[in-house]
Design a protein around this motif. Sequence first.
Motif, PDB file in Angstrom:
ATOM      1  N   TYR A 134       0.820  -1.208   0.000  1.00  0.00           N
ATOM      2  CA  TYR A 134       0.000   0.000   0.000  1.00  0.00           C
ATOM      3  C   TYR A 134       0.857   1.263   0.000  1.00  0.00           C
ATOM      4  O   TYR A 134       0.342   2.360   0.221  1.00  0.00           O
ATOM      5  CB  TYR A 134      -0.920   0.005   1.221  1.00  0.00           C
ATOM      6  CG  TYR A 134      -1.924  -1.131   1.240  1.00  0.00           C
ATOM      7  CD1 TYR A 134      -3.009  -1.136   0.370  1.00  0.00           C
ATOM      8  CD2 TYR A 134      -1.773  -2.196   2.120  1.00  0.00           C
ATOM      9  CE1 TYR A 134      -3.928  -2.167   0.387  1.00  0.00           C
ATOM     10  CE2 TYR A 134      -2.691  -3.241   2.140  1.00  0.00           C
ATOM     11  CZ  TYR A 134      -3.757  -3.221   1.275  1.00  0.00           C
ATOM     12  OH  TYR A 134      -4.668  -4.258   1.276  1.00  0.00           O
ATOM     13  N   GLU A 135       2.142   1.124  -0.235  1.00  0.00           N
ATOM     14  CA  GLU A 135       3.008   2.299  -0.299  1.00  0.00           C
ATOM     15  C   GLU A 135       2.601   3.194  -1.462  1.00  0.00           C
ATOM     16  O   GLU A 135       2.213   2.722  -2.527  1.00  0.00           O
ATOM     17  CB  GLU A 135       4.465   1.874  -0.489  1.00  0.00           C
ATOM     18  CG  GLU A 135       5.109   1.264   0.735  1.00  0.00           C
ATOM     19  CD  GLU A 135       6.596   1.034   0.509  1.00  0.00           C
ATOM     20  OE1 GLU A 135       7.357   2.014   0.649  1.00  0.00           O
ATOM     21  OE2 GLU A 135       6.985  -0.097   0.187  1.00  0.00           O
ATOM     22  N   LEU A 136       2.742   4.505  -1.242  1.00  0.00           N
ATOM     23  CA  LEU A 136       2.445   5.486  -2.281  1.00  0.00           C
ATOM     24  C   LEU A 136       3.685   6.344  -2.523  1.00  0.00           C
ATOM     25  O   LEU A 136       4.558   6.442  -1.654  1.00  0.00           O
ATOM     26  CB  LEU A 136       1.285   6.382  -1.851  1.00  0.00           C
ATOM     27  CG  LEU A 136      -0.087   5.716  -1.762  1.00  0.00           C
ATOM     28  CD1 LEU A 136      -1.101   6.670  -1.130  1.00  0.00           C
ATOM     29  CD2 LEU A 136      -0.562   5.267  -3.130  1.00  0.00           C
ATOM     30  N   PRO A 137       3.770   6.970  -3.685  1.00  0.00           N
ATOM     31  CA  PRO A 137       4.884   7.897  -3.901  1.00  0.00           C
ATOM     32  C   PRO A 137       4.743   9.115  -2.994  1.00  0.00           C
ATOM     33  O   PRO A 137       3.625   9.422  -2.534  1.00  0.00           O
ATOM     34  CB  PRO A 137       4.741   8.283  -5.377  1.00  0.00           C
ATOM     35  CG  PRO A 137       3.314   8.034  -5.705  1.00  0.00           C
ATOM     36  CD  PRO A 137       2.887   6.879  -4.859  1.00  0.00           C
ATOM     37  N   PRO A 138       5.814   9.829  -2.704  1.00  0.00           N
ATOM     38  CA  PRO A 138       5.720  11.047  -1.890  1.00  0.00           C
ATOM     39  C   PRO A 138       4.684  12.005  -2.482  1.00  0.00           C
ATOM     40  O   PRO A 138       4.714  12.293  -3.674  1.00  0.00           O
ATOM     41  CB  PRO A 138       7.125  11.637  -1.962  1.00  0.00           C
ATOM     42  CG  PRO A 138       8.008  10.466  -2.234  1.00  0.00           C
ATOM     43  CD  PRO A 138       7.212   9.551  -3.116  1.00  0.00           C
ATOM     44  N   GLY A 139       3.753  12.431  -1.671  1.00  0.00           N
ATOM     45  CA  GLY A 139       2.707  13.328  -2.155  1.00  0.00           C
ATOM     46  C   GLY A 139       1.533  12.621  -2.804  1.00  0.00           C
ATOM     47  O   GLY A 139       0.566  13.271  -3.211  1.00  0.00           O
ATOM     48  N   GLY A 140       1.617  11.274  -2.902  1.00  0.00           N
ATOM     49  CA  GLY A 140       0.523  10.522  -3.506  1.00  0.00           C
ATOM     50  C   GLY A 140       0.418  10.766  -5.004  1.00  0.00           C
ATOM     51  O   GLY A 140       1.362  11.213  -5.641  1.00  0.00           O
ATOM     52  N   PHE A 141      -0.742  10.469  -5.579  1.00  0.00           N
ATOM     53  CA  PHE A 141      -0.967  10.748  -6.992  1.00  0.00           C
ATOM     54  C   PHE A 141      -2.452  10.890  -7.277  1.00  0.00           C
ATOM     55  O   PHE A 141      -3.303  10.489  -6.489  1.00  0.00           O
ATOM     56  CB  PHE A 141      -0.355   9.682  -7.915  1.00  0.00           C
ATOM     57  CG  PHE A 141      -0.612   8.245  -7.517  1.00  0.00           C
ATOM     58  CD1 PHE A 141      -1.891   7.765  -7.274  1.00  0.00           C
ATOM     59  CD2 PHE A 141       0.437   7.348  -7.412  1.00  0.00           C
ATOM     60  CE1 PHE A 141      -2.116   6.444  -6.937  1.00  0.00           C
ATOM     61  CE2 PHE A 141       0.231   6.027  -7.073  1.00  0.00           C
ATOM     62  CZ  PHE A 141      -1.052   5.582  -6.836  1.00  0.00           C
ATOM     63  N   THR A 142      -2.749  11.518  -8.405  1.00  0.00           N
ATOM     64  CA  THR A 142      -4.115  11.599  -8.914  1.00  0.00           C
ATOM     65  C   THR A 142      -4.205  10.622 -10.072  1.00  0.00           C
ATOM     66  O   THR A 142      -3.434  10.699 -11.027  1.00  0.00           O
ATOM     67  CB  THR A 142      -4.434  13.017  -9.404  1.00  0.00           C
ATOM     68  OG1 THR A 142      -4.295  13.916  -8.300  1.00  0.00           O
ATOM     69  CG2 THR A 142      -5.855  13.094  -9.941  1.00  0.00           C
ATOM     70  N   ILE A 143      -5.130   9.696  -9.998  1.00  0.00           N
ATOM     71  CA  ILE A 143      -5.125   8.586 -10.934  1.00  0.00           C
ATOM     72  C   ILE A 143      -6.542   8.278 -11.396  1.00  0.00           C
ATOM     73  O   ILE A 143      -7.506   8.486 -10.660  1.00  0.00           O
ATOM     74  CB  ILE A 143      -4.478   7.341 -10.271  1.00  0.00           C
ATOM     75  CG1 ILE A 143      -3.929   6.383 -11.330  1.00  0.00           C
ATOM     76  CG2 ILE A 143      -5.418   6.634  -9.314  1.00  0.00           C
ATOM     77  CD1 ILE A 143      -2.691   6.876 -12.008  1.00  0.00           C
ATOM     78  N   GLY A 144      -6.645   7.783 -12.632  1.00  0.00           N
ATOM     79  CA  GLY A 144      -7.948   7.391 -13.163  1.00  0.00           C
ATOM     80  C   GLY A 144      -8.410   6.072 -12.588  1.00  0.00           C
ATOM     81  O   GLY A 144      -9.487   5.983 -11.979  1.00  0.00           O
ATOM     82  N   ALA A 145      -7.604   5.029 -12.738  1.00  0.00           N
ATOM     83  CA  ALA A 145      -7.972   3.696 -12.262  1.00  0.00           C
ATOM     84  C   ALA A 145      -6.868   3.145 -11.371  1.00  0.00           C
ATOM     85  O   ALA A 145      -5.676   3.246 -11.689  1.00  0.00           O
ATOM     86  CB  ALA A 145      -8.219   2.759 -13.441  1.00  0.00           C
ATOM     87  N   LEU A 146      -7.263   2.559 -10.265  1.00  0.00           N
ATOM     88  CA  LEU A 146      -6.337   2.002  -9.289  1.00  0.00           C
ATOM     89  C   LEU A 146      -6.687   0.542  -9.059  1.00  0.00           C
ATOM     90  O   LEU A 146      -7.833   0.207  -8.758  1.00  0.00           O
ATOM     91  CB  LEU A 146      -6.437   2.767  -7.967  1.00  0.00           C
ATOM     92  CG  LEU A 146      -5.577   2.267  -6.804  1.00  0.00           C
ATOM     93  CD1 LEU A 146      -4.097   2.536  -7.069  1.00  0.00           C
ATOM     94  CD2 LEU A 146      -6.014   2.932  -5.496  1.00  0.00           C
TER      95      LEU A 146
END
Length: 223
Positions: free
Chosen positions: A139-151
């Motif tokens: 469940y790790e995310l990149p620093p700052g997270g991301f905005t994504i269409g499909a996960l």
Amino acid sequence: MRLTKLEHSCVLLEKGPNRLYVDPGKFTTPITETSHVDAVIITHEHDDHWTPEQLSRIASRSPGVKVLTTEATAAQLKVADIRDLGEVIVGKPGERVQLGEFTVTCFGGTHAEIHSSIPLIDNIGVVVDGDFAYGGDSYELPPGGFTIGALAVPTYGPWMRIAESIDYILEVRPRAVVGVHEMLLARAGKDLAASRLREAVESYGGKFLDLKPFDVLELDDLN
């Protein structure tokens, strides 16, 4: 870009004739549609995410196919000595890699803990063309997270609780969620897990896509 859900942890991404497979493991039906494959992404070394047999089938019809994976998995690929396999690239968090027609950004770095007695292993997550994200068994995310269409979100695994997948969804808030990593569940368990993930996604106006094996999603339709 088109997404086809295959069994368990495997998805196929397509842009025109070009194909990209993610995590073709032992719980996925033997892959035979293997022409025009630009690359295979393997998020980590566990065999429910890759097998020499699956990669051999792909390489036989797409000689020179690239692989993006972790350092430990790359070492296992070298030992497997798969005929016609192309360059093996070790992905690092934050790196952007061009795999044929697909632009891939890596994130994460460590597999979720199964138990304190079991050593942690490397795991890479990927964002493909800025529109589809899959974190592997983490469940790790990149620093700052991301905005994504499909996960892609895990439905079940010996390393997870459904609460963690729900929190992951609520932190990322993608427009759509695709459930993966489900083949260890009976039908009743799959339905229950899907209902919990759907509630989380719909709570902020997103869409849960309970795709069955070989169901297709046109990612452009989410925009």
